[in-house]
Design a protein around this motif. Sequence first.
Motif, mmCIF file in Angstrom:
data_model
loop_
_atom_site.group_PDB
_atom_site.id
_atom_site.type_symbol
_atom_site.label_atom_id
_atom_site.label_comp_id
_atom_site.label_asym_id
_atom_site.label_seq_id
_atom_site.Cartn_x
_atom_site.Cartn_y
_atom_site.Cartn_z
ATOM 1 N N THR A 67 7.770 -27.232 -9.147
ATOM 2 C CA THR A 67 7.174 -26.678 -7.945
ATOM 3 C C THR A 67 6.196 -25.576 -8.305
ATOM 4 O O THR A 67 6.487 -24.717 -9.132
ATOM 5 C CB THR A 67 8.274 -26.090 -7.029
ATOM 6 N N LYS A 68 5.039 -25.606 -7.681
ATOM 7 C CA LYS A 68 4.080 -24.527 -7.902
ATOM 8 C C LYS A 68 4.544 -23.282 -7.167
ATOM 9 O O LYS A 68 5.151 -23.358 -6.112
ATOM 10 C CB LYS A 68 2.697 -24.944 -7.424
ATOM 11 N N GLY A 69 4.247 -22.124 -7.721
ATOM 12 C CA GLY A 69 4.655 -20.880 -7.087
ATOM 13 C C GLY A 69 6.018 -20.436 -7.573
ATOM 14 O O GLY A 69 6.444 -20.758 -8.691
ATOM 15 N N ASP A 70 6.730 -19.679 -6.748
ATOM 16 C CA ASP A 70 8.027 -19.140 -7.134
ATOM 17 C C ASP A 70 9.034 -20.250 -7.381
ATOM 18 O O ASP A 70 9.042 -21.276 -6.710
ATOM 19 C CB ASP A 70 8.557 -18.207 -6.053
ATOM 20 N N LYS A 71 9.920 -20.009 -8.332
ATOM 21 C CA LYS A 71 10.947 -20.994 -8.644
ATOM 22 C C LYS A 71 11.969 -21.088 -7.520
ATOM 23 O O LYS A 71 12.346 -20.082 -6.931
ATOM 24 C CB LYS A 71 11.677 -20.588 -9.931
ATOM 25 N N PRO A 72 12.458 -22.294 -7.235
ATOM 26 C CA PRO A 72 13.597 -22.394 -6.317
ATOM 27 C C PRO A 72 14.826 -21.789 -6.978
ATOM 28 O O PRO A 72 14.985 -21.838 -8.205
ATOM 29 C CB PRO A 72 13.756 -23.904 -6.108
ATOM 30 N N VAL A 73 15.714 -21.211 -6.180
ATOM 31 C CA VAL A 73 16.879 -20.506 -6.696
ATOM 32 C C VAL A 73 18.133 -21.353 -6.527
ATOM 33 O O VAL A 73 18.343 -21.979 -5.481
ATOM 34 C CB VAL A 73 17.053 -19.147 -5.989
ATOM 35 N N ALA A 74 18.972 -21.369 -7.556
ATOM 36 C CA ALA A 74 20.299 -21.985 -7.503
ATOM 37 C C ALA A 74 21.318 -20.901 -7.830
ATOM 38 O O ALA A 74 21.130 -20.129 -8.774
ATOM 39 C CB ALA A 74 20.416 -23.132 -8.502
ATOM 40 N N VAL A 75 22.390 -20.841 -7.053
ATOM 41 C CA VAL A 75 23.418 -19.816 -7.249
ATOM 42 C C VAL A 75 24.784 -20.473 -7.363
ATOM 43 O O VAL A 75 25.174 -21.267 -6.497
ATOM 44 C CB VAL A 75 23.434 -18.795 -6.096
ATOM 45 N N ASP A 325 12.719 -19.272 3.441
ATOM 46 C CA ASP A 325 11.975 -19.172 2.190
ATOM 47 C C ASP A 325 12.470 -18.026 1.310
ATOM 48 O O ASP A 325 11.990 -17.854 0.192
ATOM 49 C CB ASP A 325 10.475 -19.017 2.462
ATOM 50 N N ARG A 326 13.439 -17.264 1.795
ATOM 51 C CA ARG A 326 14.030 -16.194 0.997
ATOM 52 C C ARG A 326 15.527 -16.438 0.834
ATOM 53 O O ARG A 326 16.334 -15.518 0.864
ATOM 54 C CB ARG A 326 13.760 -14.835 1.644
ATOM 55 N N ARG A 327 15.884 -17.690 0.661
ATOM 56 C CA ARG A 327 17.271 -18.065 0.431
ATOM 57 C C ARG A 327 17.333 -19.079 -0.699
ATOM 58 O O ARG A 327 16.346 -19.751 -1.015
ATOM 59 C CB ARG A 327 17.883 -18.669 1.705
ATOM 60 N N GLN A 328 18.499 -19.197 -1.291
ATOM 61 C CA GLN A 328 18.705 -20.152 -2.368
ATOM 62 C C GLN A 328 18.590 -21.584 -1.836
ATOM 63 O O GLN A 328 18.995 -21.883 -0.716
ATOM 64 C CB GLN A 328 20.064 -19.937 -3.045
ATOM 65 N N VAL A 329 18.061 -22.460 -2.666
ATOM 66 C CA VAL A 329 17.967 -23.878 -2.325
ATOM 67 C C VAL A 329 19.299 -24.570 -2.567
ATOM 68 O O VAL A 329 19.736 -25.405 -1.780
ATOM 69 C CB VAL A 329 16.844 -24.554 -3.139
ATOM 70 N N PHE A 330 19.968 -24.175 -3.637
ATOM 71 C CA PHE A 330 21.228 -24.816 -4.015
ATOM 72 C C PHE A 330 22.293 -23.752 -4.226
ATOM 73 O O PHE A 330 22.023 -22.658 -4.719
ATOM 74 C CB PHE A 330 21.052 -25.614 -5.307
ATOM 75 N N ALA A 331 23.538 -24.091 -3.854
ATOM 76 C CA ALA A 331 24.662 -23.193 -4.096
ATOM 77 C C ALA A 331 25.895 -24.022 -4.420
ATOM 78 O O ALA A 331 26.042 -25.154 -3.941
ATOM 79 C CB ALA A 331 24.925 -22.308 -2.877
ATOM 80 N N ALA A 332 26.793 -23.446 -5.222
ATOM 81 C CA ALA A 332 28.036 -24.123 -5.601
ATOM 82 C C ALA A 332 29.180 -23.127 -5.564
ATOM 83 O O ALA A 332 29.047 -21.996 -6.033
ATOM 84 C CB ALA A 332 27.915 -24.732 -6.998
ATOM 85 N N GLY A 333 30.327 -23.557 -5.005
ATOM 86 C CA GLY A 333 31.490 -22.688 -4.922
ATOM 87 C C GLY A 333 32.763 -23.486 -4.751
ATOM 88 O O GLY A 333 32.732 -24.719 -4.629
ATOM 89 N N ASP A 334 33.898 -22.777 -4.710
ATOM 90 C CA ASP A 334 35.185 -23.464 -4.641
ATOM 91 C C ASP A 334 36.157 -22.821 -3.669
ATOM 92 O O ASP A 334 37.261 -23.315 -3.485
ATOM 93 C CB ASP A 334 35.849 -23.455 -6.029
ATOM 94 N N SER A 335 35.768 -21.700 -3.039
ATOM 95 C CA SER A 335 36.745 -20.928 -2.286
ATOM 96 C C SER A 335 36.135 -20.327 -1.032
ATOM 97 O O SER A 335 34.906 -20.271 -0.888
ATOM 98 C CB SER A 335 37.305 -19.814 -3.184
#
Length: 421
Positions: A67-75, A325-335
């Motif tokens: 993606t051009k521009g800022d990187k997408p965020v994964a948390v 546009d100021r939030r993570q694209v991907f997230a992973a959790g268990d609880s």
Amino acid sequence: MTNKLRTPAVAAALALAATGLLPATAAQATPREHRQTRDCAGLTVSEGWYGDNKARLDRLMADHCRTKGDKPVAVFDWDNTVIKNDVGDATFYWLLRNDRIRTPRHGDWSTTSRYLTPEAATALGEACPAGVRTLPTATDTDCADQLLSVYGNGTTTGGKKAFDGYDHRRIEPQYAWLAQLLHGWTTRQVRSFAAAARAENLAAPQGATQQVGSSKVTGWVRYYDQQRDLIRALKASGFDVWIVSASPEPVVDVWARGVGVEADRALGIRNTTEHGRLTSHLKGCGGVRDGEDRMITYIDGKRCWINQEIFGVRGPAAERVQPADRRQVFAAGDSDTDISFLRDATGLRLVLNRNKNELMCRAYDNGDGRWLVNPMFIEPKKRKTAAYPCATTGYTAPDGTAAPVRRTDGSIVPDQQDTVY
């Protein structure tokens, strides 16, 4: 630890996102122009993925690759999301077995947590010796047992409540207490403790236990191959990958390197410092000042720390849901501790099923189709036979009372059956 702020999204996406936790718009979901997907990484570990989860993760990475521009965020959450078992627990057990917990100032245990009850402070004072620099927990069973009970059970060995008077959506005092018990040590020393615990727990056979005080406790940890592979693929596809954990940050720093995430991309509980050493007070976020000890990287606190440290949002605004546009694209959790930052993700939300009520209620409700449920990769839970009590007691309110799980529009999530196990 702060990234540049994200470029504005299209006006329609901003308007919708400002209303709260709405499903991603078509503009958000559609891949941007000028993508070059032919060179993008995909997952190489197939075993352990449920249904079409692997295919959907591959598609997400392809859609955002280069993606051009800022990187997408994964948390990612850490404990039981990227690894099996808990690195905070592993470190605490090591501290007890190696006499590394300092006696509190003036022997007053109430200085270690503003939420510690008088009953717990008295019990700790009676069980643990005063007038020593570090507690002899390797040999003093009574002291080790009392510390272990307060940390692990939230009660004294006599069954008295150990913590009280806190916001259950912002802080878990038991988790915070581990960081607070690191007072007197430097960050470098704590990292060395975590590294020693890491080496022991990775070397121990799966299922191993260890003796702490009079108890047998978990003595092993394993990285999930699938999550290591996913983090590698996300990074290769241009994502900015972060860890956010309710364990002490110096501990998370040590473990995160094992999946290629450097310390400047790992968020955990942060202590304040005095003369280069950790204190029993904690760094604040949003409207919570340093030393107030009212918010850690836990439920809504995880949202705050992500907004503050990753997206550069300052002050009380960091506690609120941000535009898409100021939030993570991907997230992973268990609880349930991960629910707020998972809901904030605009792309996909990966949930490892540990039978946690609020999390599984929201994941199975899956109103916008972006939740992926997967069994744990090691020792997965069996199917929960009773329905998740979403419509009655699945949600924990700030005062600790149980309540129905509600959607963004206020409607109640109906009870959900456990179908992914």
